[in-house]
Design a protein around this motif. Structure first.
Motif, PDB file in Angstrom:
ATOM      1  N   LEU A  15       0.834  -1.206   0.000  1.00 37.13           N
ATOM      2  CA  LEU A  15       0.000   0.000   0.000  1.00 37.13           C
ATOM      3  C   LEU A  15       0.872   1.261   0.000  1.00 37.13           C
ATOM      4  CD1 LEU A  15      -3.031   0.475  -0.145  1.00 37.13           C
ATOM      5  CD2 LEU A  15      -2.984   1.008   2.287  1.00 37.13           C
ATOM      6  N   ALA A  16       2.012   1.227   0.672  1.00 41.98           N
ATOM      7  CA  ALA A  16       2.920   2.374   0.638  1.00 41.98           C
ATOM      8  C   ALA A  16       3.369   2.652  -0.796  1.00 41.98           C
ATOM      9  CB  ALA A  16       4.133   2.109   1.535  1.00 41.98           C
ATOM     10  N   ARG A  17       3.661   1.593  -1.549  1.00 43.34           N
ATOM     11  CA  ARG A  17       4.052   1.773  -2.952  1.00 43.34           C
ATOM     12  C   ARG A  17       2.900   2.342  -3.778  1.00 43.34           C
ATOM     13  NH1 ARG A  17       6.268  -2.839  -6.220  1.00 43.34           N
ATOM     14  NH2 ARG A  17       7.314  -1.175  -7.352  1.00 43.34           N
ATOM     15  N   LEU A  18       1.700   1.802  -3.574  1.00 41.67           N
ATOM     16  CA  LEU A  18       0.551   2.221  -4.383  1.00 41.67           C
ATOM     17  C   LEU A  18       0.230   3.702  -4.173  1.00 41.67           C
ATOM     18  CD1 LEU A  18      -1.705  -0.923  -3.890  1.00 41.67           C
ATOM     19  CD2 LEU A  18      -0.769  -0.129  -6.067  1.00 41.67           C
ATOM     20  N   PHE A  19       0.053   4.110  -2.917  1.00 42.03           N
ATOM     21  CA  PHE A  19      -0.299   5.510  -2.677  1.00 42.03           C
ATOM     22  C   PHE A  19       0.891   6.439  -2.932  1.00 42.03           C
ATOM     23  CE2 PHE A  19      -4.189   4.117  -0.413  1.00 42.03           C
ATOM     24  CZ  PHE A  19      -5.086   4.997  -1.014  1.00 42.03           C
ATOM     25  N   GLY A  20       2.115   5.965  -2.644  1.00 37.42           N
ATOM     26  CA  GLY A  20       3.282   6.772  -2.972  1.00 37.42           C
ATOM     27  C   GLY A  20       3.399   6.987  -4.474  1.00 37.42           C
ATOM     28  N   SER A  21       3.147   5.937  -5.238  1.00 38.92           N
ATOM     29  CA  SER A  21       3.180   6.054  -6.699  1.00 38.92           C
ATOM     30  C   SER A  21       2.107   7.006  -7.198  1.00 38.92           C
ATOM     31  CB  SER A  21       2.999   4.675  -7.343  1.00 38.92           C
ATOM     32  OG  SER A  21       4.071   3.822  -7.027  1.00 38.92           O
ATOM     33  N   LEU A  22       0.884   6.905  -6.635  1.00 38.27           N
ATOM     34  CA  LEU A  22      -0.184   7.816  -7.031  1.00 38.27           C
ATOM     35  C   LEU A  22       0.203   9.264  -6.743  1.00 38.27           C
ATOM     36  CD1 LEU A  22      -3.074   8.413  -8.012  1.00 38.27           C
ATOM     37  CD2 LEU A  22      -3.862   7.973  -5.678  1.00 38.27           C
ATOM     38  N   ASP A  23       0.858   9.497  -5.606  1.00 38.13           N
ATOM     39  CA  ASP A  23       1.250  10.866  -5.275  1.00 38.13           C
ATOM     40  C   ASP A  23       2.276  11.386  -6.284  1.00 38.13           C
ATOM     41  OD1 ASP A  23       0.518  12.833  -3.281  1.00 38.13           O
ATOM     42  OD2 ASP A  23       2.612  12.829  -2.667  1.00 38.13           O
ATOM     43  N   HIS A  24       3.241  10.540  -6.674  1.00 38.60           N
ATOM     44  CA  HIS A  24       4.220  10.947  -7.688  1.00 38.60           C
ATOM     45  C   HIS A  24       3.547  11.194  -9.036  1.00 38.60           C
ATOM     46  CE1 HIS A  24       8.215  10.735  -5.863  1.00 38.60           C
ATOM     47  NE2 HIS A  24       7.792   9.696  -5.142  1.00 38.60           N
ATOM     48  N   ILE A  25       2.716  10.259  -9.468  1.00 40.39           N
ATOM     49  CA  ILE A  25       2.091  10.355 -10.792  1.00 40.39           C
ATOM     50  C   ILE A  25       1.202  11.590 -10.897  1.00 40.39           C
ATOM     51  CG2 ILE A  25       0.355   9.248 -12.283  1.00 40.39           C
ATOM     52  CD1 ILE A  25       1.584   6.539 -11.315  1.00 40.39           C
ATOM     53  N   SER A  26       0.512  11.931  -9.819  1.00 45.32           N
ATOM     54  CA  SER A  26      -0.441  13.047  -9.834  1.00 45.32           C
ATOM     55  C   SER A  26       0.197  14.383  -9.474  1.00 45.32           C
ATOM     56  CB  SER A  26      -1.592  12.761  -8.860  1.00 45.32           C
ATOM     57  OG  SER A  26      -1.120  12.732  -7.516  1.00 45.32           O
ATOM     58  N   GLY A  27       1.477  14.388  -9.129  1.00 40.71           N
ATOM     59  CA  GLY A  27       2.119  15.634  -8.723  1.00 40.71           C
ATOM     60  C   GLY A  27       1.717  16.092  -7.343  1.00 40.71           C
ATOM     61  N   GLY A  28       1.453  15.143  -6.446  1.00 37.64           N
ATOM     62  CA  GLY A  28       1.161  15.505  -5.059  1.00 37.64           C
ATOM     63  C   GLY A  28      -0.306  15.708  -4.756  1.00 37.64           C
ATOM     64  N   ARG A  29      -1.154  14.830  -5.285  1.00 40.87           N
ATOM     65  CA  ARG A  29      -2.596  15.014  -5.071  1.00 40.87           C
ATOM     66  C   ARG A  29      -3.268  13.825  -4.394  1.00 40.87           C
ATOM     67  NH1 ARG A  29      -5.347  15.939 -10.290  1.00 40.87           N
ATOM     68  NH2 ARG A  29      -3.553  15.164 -11.473  1.00 40.87           N
ATOM     69  N   ALA A  30      -2.492  12.888  -3.850  1.00 37.68           N
ATOM     70  CA  ALA A  30      -3.069  11.647  -3.328  1.00 37.68           C
ATOM     71  C   ALA A  30      -3.576  11.804  -1.905  1.00 37.68           C
ATOM     72  CB  ALA A  30      -2.027  10.527  -3.380  1.00 37.68           C
ATOM     73  N   GLY A  31      -4.648  11.078  -1.615  1.00 37.32           N
ATOM     74  CA  GLY A  31      -5.190  10.988  -0.259  1.00 37.32           C
ATOM     75  C   GLY A  31      -5.613   9.562   0.022  1.00 37.32           C
ATOM     76  N   TRP A  32      -5.378   9.110   1.249  1.00 37.58           N
ATOM     77  CA  TRP A  32      -5.725   7.734   1.657  1.00 37.58           C
ATOM     78  C   TRP A  32      -6.752   7.773   2.777  1.00 37.58           C
ATOM     79  CZ3 TRP A  32      -2.256   4.685   5.520  1.00 37.58           C
ATOM     80  CH2 TRP A  32      -2.858   3.454   5.829  1.00 37.58           C
ATOM     81  N   ASN A  33      -7.911   7.193   2.529  1.00 33.29           N
ATOM     82  CA  ASN A  33      -8.922   7.013   3.569  1.00 33.29           C
ATOM     83  C   ASN A  33      -8.615   5.719   4.313  1.00 33.29           C
ATOM     84  OD1 ASN A  33     -11.312   7.331   5.094  1.00 33.29           O
ATOM     85  ND2 ASN A  33     -12.460   6.063   3.656  1.00 33.29           N
ATOM     86  N   VAL A  34      -8.157   5.857   5.548  1.00 30.98           N
ATOM     87  CA  VAL A  34      -7.723   4.718   6.351  1.00 30.98           C
ATOM     88  C   VAL A  34      -8.950   4.035   6.944  1.00 30.98           C
ATOM     89  CG1 VAL A  34      -6.287   4.003   8.301  1.00 30.98           C
ATOM     90  CG2 VAL A  34      -5.635   6.007   6.941  1.00 30.98           C
ATOM     91  N   VAL A  35      -9.260   2.823   6.480  1.00 28.71           N
ATOM     92  CA  VAL A  35     -10.395   2.086   7.034  1.00 28.71           C
ATOM     93  C   VAL A  35      -9.912   0.756   7.588  1.00 28.71           C
ATOM     94  CG1 VAL A  35     -12.029   3.168   5.442  1.00 28.71           C
ATOM     95  CG2 VAL A  35     -11.092   0.914   4.908  1.00 28.71           C
ATOM     96  N   THR A  36     -10.644   0.277   8.586  1.00 26.71           N
ATOM     97  CA  THR A  36     -10.252  -0.974   9.235  1.00 26.71           C
ATOM     98  C   THR A  36     -10.968  -2.175   8.644  1.00 26.71           C
ATOM     99  OG1 THR A  36     -11.956  -0.820  10.950  1.00 26.71           O
ATOM    100  CG2 THR A  36      -9.854   0.295  11.365  1.00 26.71           C
ATOM    101  N   GLY A  37     -11.963  -1.945   7.788  1.00 24.30           N
ATOM    102  CA  GLY A  37     -12.712  -3.044   7.179  1.00 24.30           C
ATOM    103  C   GLY A  37     -13.899  -3.430   8.026  1.00 24.30           C
ATOM    104  N   ALA A  38     -15.067  -2.860   7.702  1.00 21.34           N
ATOM    105  CA  ALA A  38     -16.246  -3.088   8.535  1.00 21.34           C
ATOM    106  C   ALA A  38     -16.884  -4.447   8.309  1.00 21.34           C
ATOM    107  CB  ALA A  38     -17.286  -1.991   8.263  1.00 21.34           C
ATOM    108  N   PHE A  39     -16.700  -5.014   7.118  1.00 20.65           N
ATOM    109  CA  PHE A  39     -17.489  -6.186   6.743  1.00 20.65           C
ATOM    110  C   PHE A  39     -16.724  -7.481   6.959  1.00 20.65           C
ATOM    111  CE2 PHE A  39     -19.080  -2.665   4.117  1.00 20.65           C
ATOM    112  CZ  PHE A  39     -20.372  -2.610   4.620  1.00 20.65           C
ATOM    113  N   ALA A  40     -17.275  -8.319   7.817  1.00 18.57           N
ATOM    114  CA  ALA A  40     -16.633  -9.603   8.126  1.00 18.57           C
ATOM    115  C   ALA A  40     -16.571 -10.512   6.905  1.00 18.57           C
ATOM    116  CB  ALA A  40     -17.384 -10.294   9.260  1.00 18.57           C
ATOM    117  N   GLU A  41     -17.471 -10.301   5.930  1.00 21.71           N
ATOM    118  CA  GLU A  41     -17.489 -11.146   4.735  1.00 21.71           C
ATOM    119  C   GLU A  41     -16.172 -11.073   3.960  1.00 21.71           C
ATOM    120  OE1 GLU A  41     -21.726  -9.933   5.641  1.00 21.71           O
ATOM    121  OE2 GLU A  41     -19.759  -8.967   5.576  1.00 21.71           O
TER     122      GLU A  41
END
Length: 436
Positions: free
Chosen positions: A106-132
């Protein structure tokens, strides 16, 4: 120096088939959470409206009868990378789970998005509500609520450490000396914690923003602590201004307790606007949405939000007393309080949840919608709003074309972007590297 005017922040929460469960059936609606041309249009419209960010929620499961907008959907980080190619300023944020994702990936994914977009990335940190979701990752054990938040807390620390693998400017590319990288400015994480063991370093230079902007939506006590300790945007589910103000005050007080500035935590409740040239026209659109409603699908959404199967209850009786939800606690608490305050039947609450999934509904003329936003903003109940159009693209086009100019005329919203990164839009500092 004169004080800069305080402006509200605006995001658009994109569900491709609309936030209302029947929104996709409205005349002119373009349905489809996998419809890339539609999603590109929404992102460009948000940028034309000078929005801070576009946001995509996500989950790692699906089932028959779920909301049409979440039944099938594109993986959001991949999608945001595509949207980065057709926009230049608007922030690009998405949900990713700390329970069913590995920190290094995930660090690579969001870090890459921030580089590709020129510093526009945001991560919504969720714990996963659904047991399924657990069954999709080789386990049938879904961690308990409080443990999921403990996992998330460590997960965020690991990601920040990985994003700090390289100091700023460590990739020097000095042609004269032949030095590509200053490896004395490379740091190996060597994290060994209760839940994660991650050596590092990350094979990606430090993101343009330092860290992507962190978003959270915790409503339980441990959820509020996580939001106050790490989040720079807090998405909230609120129906009542006094309750929203109390929530905002609580989060900001907790942030101070964690050694943070309350100005660096932006509270953004969700709002679903239904706009008409007259109040009667707006009400007619709301009525039309109700006529398109699938009652079974609508009740399933309410059951999901309250954390209990409601199919066996009388729809025309008062909303039943239910045990505390262990899933979407913020939605459950807000909807339950609304039902008690307004003495709603289960049918009435079902129709409300179908419209905005527990979030605030504003129905009226552009001026009335702007009034509703301004009231909460000036009262300190919100720093901005996450706009949740009932259908796309028309309902969002109406908001950008008719409500945003009113907010701008009143001095409540920016006339243009003054920076290029999501942190710039939010007035947030870039975090320095720990070695600086």
């Amino acid at each position: 120096m004169p004080l800069q005017p305080r402006h509200m922040h605006l995001g658009v929460f994109i569900l491709g088939s609309g936030h209302h469960v029947a929104g996709w059936r409205m005349p002119g609606a373009q349905a489809g959470a996998e419809n890339l041309p539609l999603l590109q249009h929404i992102a460009r419209t948000a940028e034309r409206g000078k929005f801070d960010l576009v946001f995509f929620a996500d989950a790692l499961n699906t089932a028959a009868g779920m909301h049409p907008s979440v039944l099938v959907r594109l993986e959001p980080i991949t999608l945001l990378t595509a949207l980065a190619m057709c926009t230049t300023h608007v922030g690009l944020a998405a949900t990713a789970s700390t329970t069913y994702t590995e920190p290094y990936n995930l660090a690579r994914l969001f870090g890459s998005l921030d580089h590709i977009s020129g510093g526009r990335a945001g991560w919504n940190v969720v714990t996963g509500a659904f047991a399924e979701a657990a069954a999709n990752f080789g386990t049938t054990s879904h961690p308990p609520h409080d443990e999921r938040y403990a996992i998330a807390d460590e997960f965020v620390k690991v990601l920040k450490g990985l994003w700090d693998s390289w100091e700023d400017g460590a990739i020097v590319m000095d042609r004269a000396t032949g030095q590509y990288a200053d490896t004395s400015r490379l740091h190996t994480l060597n994290h060994k914690g209760k839940y994660f063991s991650v050596k590092g370093p990350l094979n990606l230079s430090r993101p343009p923003q330092g860290y992507p902007v962190l978003i959270q939506a915790g409503a339980s006590d441990v959820g509020r602590d996580l939001a106050a300790s790490v989040a720079e945007i807090v998405f909230a589910v609120q129906q009542d201004m006094a309750a929203a103000k109390a929530f905002s005050d609580d989060i900001k007080a907790r942030a101070i307790g964690f050694g943070r500035s309350p100005d660096h935590v932006k509270i953004m409740p969700g709002v679903s606007p239904i706009i008409g040239s007259t109040e009667a026209e707006a009400r007619e659109r709301l009525l039309q949405l109700g006529e398109f409603l699938d009652p079974v699908a609508a009740l399933r959404i309410l059951s999901e939000r309250l954390g209990h199967d409601l199919s066996g209850f009388d729809l025309d009786a008062p909303v039943p007393e239910l045990p505390e939800s262990t899933i979407m606690r913020g939605h459950a608490a807000t909807l339950t309080a609304l039902a008690k305050r307004e003495n709603l039947t289960l049918r009435q609450l079902r129709n409300i949840a179908a419209g905005a999934m527990g979030h605030r509904l504003l129905c009226g003329t552009p001026e009335q919608v702007a009034d509703g936003l301004e009231e909460w903003f000036r009262a300190g109940a919100a720093d901005g709003f996450n706009i949740m159009p009932p259908w796309f693209p028309g309902a969002f086009d109406d908001f950008v074309d008719q409500v945003v100019p009113i907010l701008q005329k009143r001095g409540l919203f920016r006339q243009d972007y003054t920076g290029t990164t999501l942190r710039d839009h939010l007035g947030l500092p870039r975090p320095p590297h720990p070695a600086a």
